[in-house]
Design a protein around this motif. Structure first.
Motif, PDB file in Angstrom:
ATOM      1  N   ILE A 266       0.627  -0.692  -0.062  1.00  0.00           N
ATOM      2  CA  ILE A 266      -0.027   0.291   0.262  1.00  0.00           C
ATOM      3  C   ILE A 266       0.927   1.857   0.328  1.00  0.00           C
ATOM      4  O   ILE A 266       1.719   1.415   0.664  1.00  0.00           O
ATOM      5  CB  ILE A 266      -0.773  -0.183   1.108  1.00  0.00           C
ATOM      6  CG1 ILE A 266      -1.884  -1.386   1.612  1.00  0.00           C
ATOM      7  CG2 ILE A 266      -2.187   1.358   1.297  1.00  0.00           C
ATOM      8  CD1 ILE A 266      -2.993  -1.550   0.482  1.00  0.00           C
ATOM      9  N   TYR A 267       0.622   2.165  -0.566  1.00  0.00           N
ATOM     10  CA  TYR A 267       1.530   3.353  -0.788  1.00  0.00           C
ATOM     11  C   TYR A 267       0.077   4.775   0.180  1.00  0.00           C
ATOM     12  O   TYR A 267      -0.893   5.082  -0.889  1.00  0.00           O
ATOM     13  CB  TYR A 267       1.720   3.996  -1.742  1.00  0.00           C
ATOM     14  CG  TYR A 267       3.232   3.306  -1.866  1.00  0.00           C
ATOM     15  CD1 TYR A 267       4.170   3.102  -1.641  1.00  0.00           C
ATOM     16  CD2 TYR A 267       2.778   1.717  -2.856  1.00  0.00           C
ATOM     17  CE1 TYR A 267       5.366   2.811  -2.043  1.00  0.00           C
ATOM     18  CE2 TYR A 267       3.572   1.589  -3.554  1.00  0.00           C
ATOM     19  CZ  TYR A 267       5.668   2.054  -2.818  1.00  0.00           C
ATOM     20  OH  TYR A 267       7.008   1.475  -3.186  1.00  0.00           O
ATOM     21  N   GLU A 268       0.138   5.318   0.804  1.00  0.00           N
ATOM     22  CA  GLU A 268      -1.192   5.654   0.840  1.00  0.00           C
ATOM     23  C   GLU A 268      -1.024   7.198  -0.198  1.00  0.00           C
ATOM     24  O   GLU A 268      -0.396   7.997  -0.051  1.00  0.00           O
ATOM     25  CB  GLU A 268      -1.115   6.129   1.929  1.00  0.00           C
ATOM     26  CG  GLU A 268      -1.079   4.783   3.763  1.00  0.00           C
ATOM     27  CD  GLU A 268       0.238   4.278   4.195  1.00  0.00           C
ATOM     28  OE1 GLU A 268       0.531   3.784   4.303  1.00  0.00           O
ATOM     29  OE2 GLU A 268       1.249   4.650   3.141  1.00  0.00           O
ATOM     30  N   THR A 269      -2.199   7.466  -0.332  1.00  0.00           N
ATOM     31  CA  THR A 269      -2.084   8.531  -0.770  1.00  0.00           C
ATOM     32  C   THR A 269      -2.855   9.617   0.079  1.00  0.00           C
ATOM     33  O   THR A 269      -2.612  10.822  -0.585  1.00  0.00           O
ATOM     34  CB  THR A 269      -3.148   8.454  -1.943  1.00  0.00           C
ATOM     35  OG1 THR A 269      -4.952   8.076  -1.652  1.00  0.00           O
ATOM     36  CG2 THR A 269      -3.196   7.266  -2.481  1.00  0.00           C
ATOM     37  N   ALA A 270      -2.862  10.099   0.591  1.00  0.00           N
ATOM     38  CA  ALA A 270      -3.683  10.992   1.991  1.00  0.00           C
ATOM     39  C   ALA A 270      -2.313  11.266   2.857  1.00  0.00           C
ATOM     40  O   ALA A 270      -1.325  10.423   3.451  1.00  0.00           O
ATOM     41  CB  ALA A 270      -4.433  10.794   2.593  1.00  0.00           C
ATOM     42  N   HIS A 271      -2.350  12.570   3.090  1.00  0.00           N
ATOM     43  CA  HIS A 271      -0.313  12.819   3.457  1.00  0.00           C
ATOM     44  C   HIS A 271      -0.969  12.470   4.255  1.00  0.00           C
ATOM     45  O   HIS A 271       0.574  12.631   5.550  1.00  0.00           O
ATOM     46  CB  HIS A 271      -0.362  14.852   3.279  1.00  0.00           C
ATOM     47  CG  HIS A 271       0.695  15.116   3.888  1.00  0.00           C
ATOM     48  ND1 HIS A 271       1.853  15.242   2.773  1.00  0.00           N
ATOM     49  CD2 HIS A 271       0.849  15.522   5.375  1.00  0.00           C
ATOM     50  CE1 HIS A 271       3.043  15.659   3.736  1.00  0.00           C
ATOM     51  NE2 HIS A 271       2.602  16.022   5.533  1.00  0.00           N
ATOM     52  N   PHE A 401       7.145  12.818   0.434  1.00  0.00           N
ATOM     53  CA  PHE A 401       5.976  13.104   1.161  1.00  0.00           C
ATOM     54  C   PHE A 401       4.523  12.400  -0.358  1.00  0.00           C
ATOM     55  O   PHE A 401       4.030  11.731  -0.913  1.00  0.00           O
ATOM     56  CB  PHE A 401       4.884  13.811   2.150  1.00  0.00           C
ATOM     57  CG  PHE A 401       5.022  13.240   3.492  1.00  0.00           C
ATOM     58  CD1 PHE A 401       4.175  12.442   3.775  1.00  0.00           C
ATOM     59  CD2 PHE A 401       6.392  13.382   4.621  1.00  0.00           C
ATOM     60  CE1 PHE A 401       4.081  12.305   5.830  1.00  0.00           C
ATOM     61  CE2 PHE A 401       6.554  12.945   5.107  1.00  0.00           C
ATOM     62  CZ  PHE A 401       5.722  12.381   6.022  1.00  0.00           C
ATOM     63  N   GLU A 402       5.069  13.882  -1.563  1.00  0.00           N
ATOM     64  CA  GLU A 402       3.867  14.130  -2.302  1.00  0.00           C
ATOM     65  C   GLU A 402       4.399  13.132  -3.432  1.00  0.00           C
ATOM     66  O   GLU A 402       3.495  12.578  -3.892  1.00  0.00           O
ATOM     67  CB  GLU A 402       4.203  15.161  -2.924  1.00  0.00           C
ATOM     68  CG  GLU A 402       3.376  15.503  -3.660  1.00  0.00           C
ATOM     69  CD  GLU A 402       3.826  16.556  -4.733  1.00  0.00           C
ATOM     70  OE1 GLU A 402       3.011  17.935  -4.350  1.00  0.00           O
ATOM     71  OE2 GLU A 402       4.917  17.091  -6.070  1.00  0.00           O
ATOM     72  N   ASP A 418       1.443  22.117  -6.199  1.00  0.00           N
ATOM     73  CA  ASP A 418       1.698  23.448  -5.171  1.00  0.00           C
ATOM     74  C   ASP A 418       2.889  22.695  -4.523  1.00  0.00           C
ATOM     75  O   ASP A 418       3.634  24.047  -3.708  1.00  0.00           O
ATOM     76  CB  ASP A 418       0.677  24.353  -5.032  1.00  0.00           C
ATOM     77  CG  ASP A 418      -0.549  24.792  -6.067  1.00  0.00           C
ATOM     78  OD1 ASP A 418       0.948  25.173  -7.476  1.00  0.00           O
ATOM     79  OD2 ASP A 418      -1.293  25.078  -6.314  1.00  0.00           O
ATOM     80  N   THR A 419       2.891  22.095  -4.261  1.00  0.00           N
ATOM     81  CA  THR A 419       3.050  21.468  -2.797  1.00  0.00           C
ATOM     82  C   THR A 419       5.517  21.836  -2.800  1.00  0.00           C
ATOM     83  O   THR A 419       6.022  21.529  -3.813  1.00  0.00           O
ATOM     84  CB  THR A 419       3.355  19.451  -2.736  1.00  0.00           C
ATOM     85  OG1 THR A 419       2.392  19.386  -2.891  1.00  0.00           O
ATOM     86  CG2 THR A 419       4.359  19.075  -1.455  1.00  0.00           C
TER      87      THR A 419
END
Length: 801
Positions: A266-271, A401-402, A418-419
């Motif tokens: 799993i790669y979590e998509t929410a920061h 993180f992004e 924009d990160t």
């Protein structure tokens, strides 16, 4: 204990062992790898071992493909098992644009050597009958990839390196690295010191610590990643063939068969779902080894539910093993392969978030660079010097993180998030943004890309989109009136001293200008004869040269020049001191003349010359050159006066344009671009840069290597031409065909709004020059016409106006 070696590699994971193997293969057997514990005891041993062919860039795909060709035969070559499972993979698409992405990757796959077929849902179902395919519109099927046992594969590379004569020292912690007066390195270890010519930081999660010993840093964040192994799956017991590796963007997950169980990562998509390893301190202890973290089911539940909806047969099974470990991520997803900025003979081989897939290829191409002065692939996007001090810890953490969150997200052309922004801005940033400027990023700098006067947002995709008409209007303004663009992102270096001319002549392939105000377009070559940089060099005085280079080359060219400078030459990075504007178009002279007493006529201020003058009361360096093919100047002003200069020129009628328009205009003039048409892979002669190369002026870096490659014969030649399309343009990486044979690859392209032509550059085999050619774009072939001169103003009459 060994006391001297040519190379010392710090770190015995996949990246370090991959490099050691290939250094030995290239003949550098006097190489030593030092591992503080056992081999693979960092992030390698707990990896899932996936080896995909599918990659988001042409050169990264080459790195992956090399590993996928080596790993299947490595056991036979070394006697050490790798656990290779050549089961292939299927990546799922849920939108039309994702299908276009698959077609784009399929375009460049034949040039690299792997197969990729875009298949419909029913074919996916036939191959993986226990999957539910709701929402799936297509799959990208690759059959030459698979997965390995990470520890075994790494041990096989280590065994091969030893068999070729390289050495590995385990259970020996490196304690420090220091430069010696001789220019060598002293690597201090628990078992004694080793002196060496080259040091390689392959320390994985510990790379920042190892870098900081020599006064540099590594832009990585160690992210936590989990994968799960289920109980035995009866369907796998009953079936002889093995499930391919599935990559599912909807669940941000990969899943496959692991023996007779399922494996789900799993790669979590929410920061807020993702997590940094060892936070808040950000780095593991140097004494740490083989470290895992406690399982965290809560973090991954929303994603696991989607996986189980996709593969319902796993929903009733238990979890028999959880692997929760650290993986380094960089701000842009690419590994760090190449020299560290500001430090001689200190190399990076780290920052890979999928190091098992990339270890062999990264090692191969970095070894070529170290041994021969060039790699056979373009290494620009992996060069650690693509980051500067602007990539500080906050930026690195946010962008890493992004990268983790978007592991399976589509990287659409032109899309930039924009990160972490902005990092570097000119004095015009807020002014231009208020006028609708949409910015792109160049080495941390915000640079106008296009202007949105009506507030529209770009509809990203692989075909022409809703910016087309606005970019056309910007090009028209430059062509018919005068355009103005903020190009402060250019890197700017002042070179001064009695020996400055001689020093620059020893670095660049072109002869430096003899007269004050003269400008030379100059190329810096590598020790292997490839093209490493392109600079505009202006002679401002007998002992003063102003060197302009691309934004991404700021660190690289500063090192190149400062390391070559003797005691009587100074090299100063003045990038942040000077803003830059491009003023170009038939009205450029009239607009500029209203704000200066300087004479701007051809007789006094001809093309390809520069002067220090005043404009609107501001002292500037004005160079009569530009990248758009019109009458114009690049004007360099003190940063604190840039807004005043912009205001004066804008009020006098100069109109804003951005990088999209600049690319359109440069394609029409057949202007080549660094890292696209000019790379370390090719020579100046293959790139058609003969007129900027003076082989008779005396010795310079790369001269002999270039002549040697020229004597061996060209392996490729650049062509420029028009492709007969109506809704899409060359992006770069597309195959060029002569009949049904692939004879080359495109490097860049774009629509020329002045000429109404879709234009491209490509490298083809010499025997293909002059033949009827086609270019495949998004799975369709289009007729290509080679042009012998620029599509626009081939005699440079507009530039000389």
């Amino acid at each position: 204990m060994i006391e001297h070696a040519r190379v010392v590699i710090v770190g015995g994971g996949m990246m370090g062992c991959g490099l050691l193997y290939h250094l030995a293969e290239e003949g550098w057997t006097d190489a030593v790898l030092i591992e503080k514990a056992e081999l693979t005891s960092g992030s390698t041993w707990h990896a899932a071992g996936q080896c995909p062919s599918f990659a988001g860039s042409y050169n990264l795909a080459k790195i992956h493909h090399y590993g996928n060709t080596l790993y299947p035969k490595l056991e036979e070559m070394t006697g050490q098992a790798t656990g290779w499972h050549g089961v292939g993979g299927i990546r799922l698409a849920f939108t039309d644009i994702e299908q276009d992405w698959f077609r784009h990757v399929a375009d460049y796959a034949p040039n690299i050597g792997f197969d990729l077929e875009v298949i419909p849902p029913e074919e996916i179902k036939r191959r993986v009958p226990y999957m539910e395919l709701h929402g799936v519109v297509a799959g990208a099927l690759t059959t030459m990839d698979g997965h390995v046992d990470p520890a075994s594969c790494c041990q096989a590379l280590a065994a091969g390196a030893r068999q070729m004569g390289a050495k590995i020292i385990r259970n020996n912690r490196v304690l420090g690295i220091t430069a010696t007066p001789s220019g060598e390195w002293r690597v201090e270890t628990e078992q004694g010191d080793i002196t060496c010519e080259h040091v390689v930081n392959a320390a994985g999660c510990y790379a920042r610590l190892v870098a900081q010993w020599v006064g540099t840093d590594v832009p990585i964040t160690n992210m936590l990643h989990q994968f799960f192994v289920t109980d035995t799956v009866q369907e796998f017991v009953d079936r002889e063939d093995e499930m391919p590796v599935i990559r599912d963007p909807a669940a941000s997950s990969y899943y496959r068969q692991e023996q007779k169980s399922g494996l789900i990562g799993i790669y979590e998509t929410a920061h807020e779902h993702a997590a940094e390893a060892w936070a808040p301190k950000g780095a593991p202890e140097w004494e740490s080894e083989s470290e895992l973290f406690a399982e965290d089911y809560e973090r991954i539940l929303p994603y696991m539910e989607k996986v189980l909806e996709r593969v319902p047969m796993w929903s009733e099974l238990g979890i028999k093993r959880v692997v929760h470990g650290a993986i380094p991520h960089t701000p842009d997803a690419n590994p760090l392969l190449g020299p560290a900025a500001g430090v001689k003979n200190y190399w990076m081989c780290n920052g890979s978030s999928i190091g098992i897939a990339q270890g062999a290829g990264a090692g191969k191409y970095l070894a070529q660079w170290m041994v021969h002065g060039d790699s056979e692939i373009n290494m620009a996007e992996f060069d650690p010097r693509r980051f500067g001090t602007w990539a500080d810890e906050d930026y690195t953490r946010a962008k890493s993180f992004e990268d983790y969150n978007r592991m399976y997200a589509l990287p659409a052309p032109g899309e930039e998030l924009d990160t972490g922004r902005p990092r570097r801005t000119s004095a015009l940033y807020d002014i231009l943004k208020s006028k609708g400027a949409v910015h792109t990023v160049a080495y941390g700098w915000e640079r106008p890309k296009w202007y949105s006067p009506d507030g529209r947002e770009e509809d990203y995709g692989f075909k022409r989109n809703n910016t087309f008409e606005l970019v056309a209007a910007e090009c028209q303004a430059v062509h018919e009136r005068a355009g103005l663009m903020d190009m402060t992102s250019f890197a700017k270096l002042d070179v001064k001293g009695a020996s400055a001319e001689a020093m620059l002549n020893g670095i660049f392939a072109n002869r430096m200008p003899k007269r004050q105000g003269g400008i030379a377009l100059a190329h810096g070559l590598s020790f292997g004869g490839g093209i490493e940089t392109e600079c505009t060099v202006t002679r401002l005085a007998d002992d003063h040269f102003f060197v302009i280079t691309g934004a991404a080359w700021e660190n690289r060219d500063f090192d190149r020049l400062s390391w070559a400078a003797g005691d009587d030459v100074s090299v100063t990075n003045v990038t942040d001191d000077w803003g830059a504007l491009v003023l170009a178009g038939p009205n450029a002279r009239n607009i500029l003349s209203t704000h200066t007493d300087a004479v701007l006529s051809n007789a006094v201020f001809p093309w390809l010359t520069g002067q220090e003058i005043e404009v609107a009361g501001i002292p500037v360096r004005a160079l009569r050159v530009n990248y758009v093919g019109e009458l114009g100047w690049e004007i360099y002003a003190p940063m604190d006066r840039l807004a005043d200069l912009y205001g004066a020129l804008s009020d006098s009628g100069a109109e804003d344009f951005g990088a999209y328009a600049m690319n359109s205009l440069r394609m029409e003039k057949a202007y080549k671009a660094m890292s696209l048409e000019m790379t370390n892979e090719i020579t100046v002669f293959e790139a058609g840069l003969d007129r900027f190369t003076n082989m008779d002026k005396g010795d310079f870096t790369g001269r002999d290597a270039t002549l040697k490659r020229l004597d061996a014969g060209k392996t490729q030649e650049i062509i420029y031409g028009e492709v007969a399309t109506t809704d899409r343009d060359v992006l770069g990486g597309e195959p060029v065909f002569a009949g049904d044979a692939v004879v080359g690859v495109t490097t860049s392209g774009g629509y020329g709004h002045r000429t109404g032509k879709s234009l491209f550059f490509a490298y083809v085999t010499p025997d293909a020059v002059g033949k009827e050619l086609t270019v495949e774009i998004l799975g369709e072939r289009f007729a290509a016409t080679t042009l012998s001169a620029p599509a626009y103003d081939p005699k440079n009459e507009r530039l000389r106006a």
